[in-house]
Design an enzyme around this catalytic site. Sequence first.
Site, PDB file in Angstrom:
ATOM      1  N   GLY A 146       0.835  -1.251   0.001  1.00  0.00           N
ATOM      2  CA  GLY A 146       0.025  -0.128  -0.017  1.00  0.00           C
ATOM      3  C   GLY A 146       0.797   1.320   0.064  1.00  0.00           C
ATOM      4  N   ALA A 147       0.766   1.921   0.904  1.00  0.00           N
ATOM      5  CA  ALA A 147       1.478   3.051   1.123  1.00  0.00           C
ATOM      6  C   ALA A 147       1.207   4.144  -0.176  1.00  0.00           C
ATOM      7  CB  ALA A 147       3.013   3.216   1.300  1.00  0.00           C
ATOM      8  N   HIS A 148      -0.339   4.238   0.031  1.00  0.00           N
ATOM      9  CA  HIS A 148      -0.970   5.345  -1.037  1.00  0.00           C
ATOM     10  C   HIS A 148      -2.201   5.834  -0.615  1.00  0.00           C
ATOM     11  CE1 HIS A 148      -1.674   1.454  -2.695  1.00  0.00           C
ATOM     12  NE2 HIS A 148      -3.175   1.702  -2.837  1.00  0.00           N
ATOM     13  N   ALA A 149      -2.786   6.750  -1.373  1.00  0.00           N
ATOM     14  CA  ALA A 149      -4.086   7.162  -1.234  1.00  0.00           C
ATOM     15  C   ALA A 149      -4.759   7.105  -2.753  1.00  0.00           C
ATOM     16  CB  ALA A 149      -4.445   8.458  -0.474  1.00  0.00           C
ATOM     17  N   ALA A 176      -3.171   4.935   3.321  1.00  0.00           N
ATOM     18  CA  ALA A 176      -3.139   3.860   3.999  1.00  0.00           C
ATOM     19  C   ALA A 176      -1.955   2.997   3.403  1.00  0.00           C
ATOM     20  CB  ALA A 176      -4.263   2.802   3.655  1.00  0.00           C
TER      21      ALA A 176
END
Length: 145
Positions: free
Chosen positions: A54-57, A102
Site C-alpha cells: 500500500g502506502a498510497h491514497a 493507507a
Amino acid sequence: MNKLPTIADCKLYDLPKITDPRGNLTFIESDRHVPFAIQRVFYLYDVPTGESRGAHAHHALNQLVICLSGSFDVEVDDGQNRTRIHLNRPWKGLHVPPLIWAAEVNFDPGSVALVLASDVYNEADYVRDYDDYLALMKELTQKQV
C-alpha cells in the site's frame, strides 16, 4: 464540496459469520455488507517479513481490507492524524475511504490480505507520493474554507 474524510471514517465492519462444527463461513454482499458496490477484488500474500504494502491514497476509490489469515496492521492517515488498526479476524473488514493514506505493515508470516475495491484498477486514481498527498489535502482543505 463534501467534508474531507478523516481517520475516524476508517471503520471496522463486522461481516456475517456462520459458525458450524465443520468450519466457519463468512460471506460479503456488495452494497449490503460493505458501503459500496464491489468492482474489483485482489489479495496480498507471501509478503516478506519487514515489508509493507500500500502506502498510497486514492482520489475516489473505496476499499475494504480483510485479513483472511495471520495478522497485519493498517496505518491510516488523513494528513493531520495517523493511527494503526490491527487486523487478525476474517470476519472483520476495515473500510478505507477515498483520500485516506493507507499502508499495510507488520505482516505475520503466512498472512493473506483480501481487498474489495469500489472500482477497477485506474493508475490515475492513485496518489503514491506522501508529499503530493499532503499538498493535495492542504489544497482541498483550503477549498472548503
